[in-house]
Design an enzyme around this catalytic site. Structure first.
Site, PDB file in Angstrom:
ATOM      1  N   ASP A 244       0.663  -1.338  -0.244  1.00 22.78           N
ATOM      2  CA  ASP A 244       0.150  -0.315  -0.104  1.00 22.78           C
ATOM      3  C   ASP A 244       0.485   1.155  -0.311  1.00 22.78           C
ATOM      4  OD1 ASP A 244      -2.653   1.383   0.414  1.00 22.78           O
ATOM      5  OD2 ASP A 244      -1.888   0.968   2.456  1.00 22.78           O
TER       6      ASP A 244
ATOM      7  N   ASP B 223      -0.088   5.755   0.606  1.00 20.20           N
ATOM      8  CA  ASP B 223       0.287   6.103   1.798  1.00 20.20           C
ATOM      9  C   ASP B 223       0.125   4.968   3.267  1.00 20.20           C
ATOM     10  OD1 ASP B 223      -0.070   8.016   0.053  1.00 20.20           O
ATOM     11  OD2 ASP B 223      -1.915   8.132   0.196  1.00 20.20           O
TER      12      ASP B 223
ATOM     13  N   SER C 298      -9.453   8.250  -3.596  1.00 22.62           N
ATOM     14  CA  SER C 298     -10.402   8.573  -3.926  1.00 22.62           C
ATOM     15  C   SER C 298     -10.313  10.025  -3.886  1.00 22.62           C
ATOM     16  CB  SER C 298     -11.127   8.430  -2.865  1.00 22.62           C
ATOM     17  OG  SER C 298     -10.460   8.933  -1.795  1.00 22.62           O
TER      18      SER C 298
ATOM     19  N   LYS D  80      -9.650  -0.988  -3.191  1.00 19.09           N
ATOM     20  CA  LYS D  80      -9.854  -2.414  -1.974  1.00 19.09           C
ATOM     21  C   LYS D  80     -10.431  -1.732  -0.886  1.00 19.09           C
ATOM     22  CE  LYS D  80      -5.643   0.023  -1.593  1.00 19.09           C
ATOM     23  NZ  LYS D  80      -4.170  -0.483  -1.238  1.00 19.09           N
TER      24      LYS D  80
END
Length: 184
Positions: free
Chosen positions: A13, A15, A58, A113
């Protein structure tokens, strides 16, 4: 032409694992590297692992920044890592969010995810040996994304990322339960 050699992969991942999660990072001045991030990737490279970054973005769907900003930041991050002898083999990000511009990014719904789409796409494009691969994330959605792709998930809870990676590749999954939080 010979078949490609299948190799284990580390899905990371972004962040909260490679860099501090400051919320919607999309510029290089927002990146504060996690301690041991470059060393962890170097260790994975030296051990023969493919290294992938998989990140929900997002902020694109929310209109805070565009896909070009994400791609520019990923190029910058790859360059900074390369300066330290670390290589990310490929990057995937998901601009989709069900509450923000879902029609525009609907093709990526299965990539967000906890869905496994980013991992599955990378596994289609690279010779990944899934049973020796793992995902490191900081959220439950990361752990959930790994399972349907056949990838063990390990939760990063802070601290030096290289220490976690050394433990994971030293055991290749043995002795570490799927989803165990590691770090602090």
């Amino acid at each position: 032409m010979a078949d490609p050699e299948f190799r284990p992969a580390a899905f990371l991942d972004r962040d909260g694992v490679l860099n501090r999660d400051v919320g919607y990072a999309h510029r290089n001045d927002q990146i504060e590297w996690i301690p041991g991030a470059a060393a962890a990737i170097r260790r994975l490279n030296a051990a023969g692992y493919l290294v992938f970054v998989v990140t929900n973005q997002s902020g694109v769907a929310r209109g805070l920044y565009g896909t070009a900003d994400v791609e520019r930041l990923h190029r910058w991050m790859a360059e900074r890592l390369a300066e330290q002898g670390a290589r990310v083999d490929d990057w995937r990000y998901c601009p989709y969010h069900p509450d923000h511009r879902p029609d525009r990014f609907a093709a990526f719904a299965g990539w967000r995810k906890p869905a496994p789409g980013m991992l599955l796409d990378l596994m289609r494009h690279w010779p990944v040996k899934a049973d020796r691969s793992f995902l490191i994330g900081d959220q439950e959605t990361d752990m959930q994304a790994g399972a349907p792709a056949g990838i063990a998930g390990h939760r990063y809870g802070g601290g030096d990322l290289e220490t976690l990676v050394a433990r994971l590749i030293g055991t290749t999954g043995a002795g570490i339960s799927n989803g165990e939080e590691m770090g602090r």
